[in-house]
Design an enzyme around this catalytic site. Structure first.
Site, PDB file in Angstrom:
ATOM      1  N   GLU A  44       0.820  -1.210   0.000  1.00 50.62           N
ATOM      2  CA  GLU A  44       0.000   0.000   0.000  1.00 50.62           C
ATOM      3  C   GLU A  44       0.856   1.262   0.000  1.00 50.62           C
ATOM      4  OE1 GLU A  44      -2.986   0.236  -0.692  1.00 50.62           O
ATOM      5  OE2 GLU A  44      -3.550  -1.873  -0.525  1.00 50.62           O
ATOM      6  N   GLN A  49       0.724   6.906  -5.219  1.00 49.25           N
ATOM      7  CA  GLN A  49       1.192   7.716  -6.341  1.00 49.25           C
ATOM      8  C   GLN A  49       2.074   6.941  -7.316  1.00 49.25           C
ATOM      9  OE1 GLN A  49       0.045  11.167  -6.345  1.00 49.25           O
ATOM     10  NE2 GLN A  49      -1.153  10.093  -4.838  1.00 49.25           N
ATOM     11  N   GLY A  88      10.880   6.844  -5.895  1.00 50.60           N
ATOM     12  CA  GLY A  88      10.424   8.199  -5.610  1.00 50.60           C
ATOM     13  C   GLY A  88       9.691   8.338  -4.283  1.00 50.60           C
ATOM     14  N   TYR A 127      -5.931   6.992   3.885  1.00 52.96           N
ATOM     15  CA  TYR A 127      -6.022   5.939   2.880  1.00 52.96           C
ATOM     16  C   TYR A 127      -5.380   4.643   3.359  1.00 52.96           C
ATOM     17  CZ  TYR A 127      -5.098   2.773  -0.766  1.00 52.96           C
ATOM     18  OH  TYR A 127      -5.030   1.601  -1.449  1.00 52.96           O
ATOM     19  N   ASP A 145      -8.819   6.626  -2.473  1.00 51.52           N
ATOM     20  CA  ASP A 145      -7.684   7.164  -3.226  1.00 51.52           C
ATOM     21  C   ASP A 145      -8.221   7.844  -4.488  1.00 51.52           C
ATOM     22  OD1 ASP A 145      -8.560   5.171  -4.816  1.00 51.52           O
ATOM     23  OD2 ASP A 145      -6.741   3.987  -4.768  1.00 51.52           O
ATOM     24  N   CYS A 199     -12.849   1.865 -15.339  1.00 48.76           N
ATOM     25  CA  CYS A 199     -13.309   3.252 -15.149  1.00 48.76           C
ATOM     26  C   CYS A 199     -12.100   4.186 -15.155  1.00 48.76           C
ATOM     27  CB  CYS A 199     -14.085   3.354 -13.837  1.00 48.76           C
ATOM     28  SG  CYS A 199     -15.098   4.852 -13.689  1.00 48.76           S
ATOM     29  N   CYS A 215     -24.732   3.551 -12.492  1.00 41.71           N
ATOM     30  CA  CYS A 215     -23.899   4.745 -12.692  1.00 41.71           C
ATOM     31  C   CYS A 215     -24.708   5.945 -13.197  1.00 41.71           C
ATOM     32  CB  CYS A 215     -22.762   4.436 -13.666  1.00 41.71           C
ATOM     33  SG  CYS A 215     -21.588   5.796 -13.852  1.00 41.71           S
TER      34      CYS A 215
END
Length: 357
Positions: A44, A49, A88, A127, A145, A199, A215
């Site tokens: 996780e 990112q 990163g 998160y 997220d 999606c 939806c």
DNA sequence: AAAACGGGGAA
DNA sequence: TTCCCAGTTTT
């Protein structure tokens, strides 16, 4: 309760459709092999990112290097950063080790299964807390997220700016209403998997969507207009001369960055900020800052490195020095072989690669 | 609430 | 080029 958006959804049917689709279509990923809280936590944090395909090899190597949380707790920070090299957001790695050490010191090596203790750990925000509680411990907690915000913004037609911090709370509240208490893990992962596979941001594949009939955006044909997100301001460019300084022993000068801020505790070749001085002042600046002589030889190339908030414009120069050491404890001359043990950011890995040929 | 904090890949 | 991504911490 004024907001009755959820009344448009058959919650039980939505849960079934999402969870069944997830069970049938989920990708085989290394952190889904077993329900191991430590490995789920590591995954996780890496996935923050960062895309799944990028994470997979790092995750496998990381678990290989640090198989249990005790291995990570007792590791040297430099070795943890080395394992993170190239991923990163290096504070993620330092915070993770900090938190794991806290788990060993204060929780007997058991990762907390309650929101307050878990959320108090370094690097565990809303998160990650929800992800660990739902995926590792089967608790019905939201894990919101960017994927979840995009998916739910379409399903529920939420038109608030998802770039605003407070908007995330709106989605967390929606998830608390929607989440399955029978299988919260599959529900949360299903939302994220759906966002990653079907999606998607630009061209969502609504024809393949298992929850299409739930939806709101699809019903109105506005799925491509959602979510609404304001644009970030663009980065400032900073010019530097980066130096590959070789001394008489054939060793190169590298230095450790400060323990806070950008690329904290990583190593690099010296960089001279050109917006603070002219090119010809470099040797005297070096004498003052490092206590060594430097003679610039030739330009080795240019390098542009883009961060989310700034840009490094690097002019790489080869240089020589007659010194063998500096007056700084964080800077030292090393040979090409020794260099391999130090964690470098990608921009400086490229310079290292230039040296190694 | 806004800014700091990396890097890669897709459109 | 532009945007996006399984976010958290600091200011």
């Amino acid at each position: 309760m004024k907001d009755n958006t959820l009344l448009h959804i058959d919650i039980s049917q939505f849960q079934d459709d999402l969870i069944n689709w997830y069970q049938e279509n989920k990708r085989d990923l290394p952190w889904r092999v077993e329900q191991n809280p430590y490995k789920i936590w590591v995954s996780e944090v890496m996935l923050q990112q960062t895309k799944v395909d990028t994470v997979i090899p790092y995750f496998n190597k990381f678990i290989d290097d640090f198989p249990t949380l005790y291995d990570l707790a007792s590791a040297k920070e430099q070795d943890v950063l080395k394992a993170w090299e190239g991923l990163g957001y290096y504070s993620r790695a330092r915070n993770l080790q900090n938190a794991i050490r806290e788990v060993v010191a204060s929780y007997g090596g058991e990762i907390p299964a309650n929101p307050s203790d878990l959320g108090s750990l370094k690097g565990v925000g809303p998160y990650t807390k929800g992800a660990i509680l739902s995926i590792a411990y089967d608790q019905p907690e939201p894990a919101v997220d960017g994927n979840v915000m995009r998916v739910l913004s379409r399903i529920l037609k939420v038109e608030e700016d998802i770039a605003k911090p407070r908007t995330k709370k709106v989605f967390e509240n929606h998830v608390r209403e929607l989440i399955s208490h029978v299988d919260p893990s599959s529900f949360n992962q299903g939302l994220m998997e759906l966002g990653a596979i079907v999606c998607t941001p630009k061209n969502p594949m609504c024809m393949l969507c298992p929850v299409q009939q739930h939806c709101q955006a699809f019903a109105e044909g506005i799925e491509k207009q959602l979510p609404i997100k304001s644009k970030a301001k663009k980065q400032k460019s900073l010019p530097y001369v980066a130096l590959l300084i070789k001394n008489k022993e054939g060793n190169y000068l590298i230095e450790k960055r400060p323990e806070t801020g950008l690329l904290a505790n990583l190593w690099q070749f010296p960089m001279v900020p050109l917006n603070e001085m002219g090119f010809n002042q470099i040797p005297s600046w070096f004498e003052k800052e490092y206590g060594i002589d430097v003679a610039l030889k030739r330009e080795a190339g240019k390098l542009k490195h883009v961060f989310s908030h700034l840009i490094w414009d690097l002019e790489i120069h080869e240089a020589t020095s007659i010194s063998s050491q500096t007056c700084l404890s964080n800077a030292r001359f090393v040979n090409k072989n020794e260099m391999e043990a130090f964690p470098f950011p990608v921009s400086h890995q490229k310079m290292k690669q230039f040296l190694l040929g």
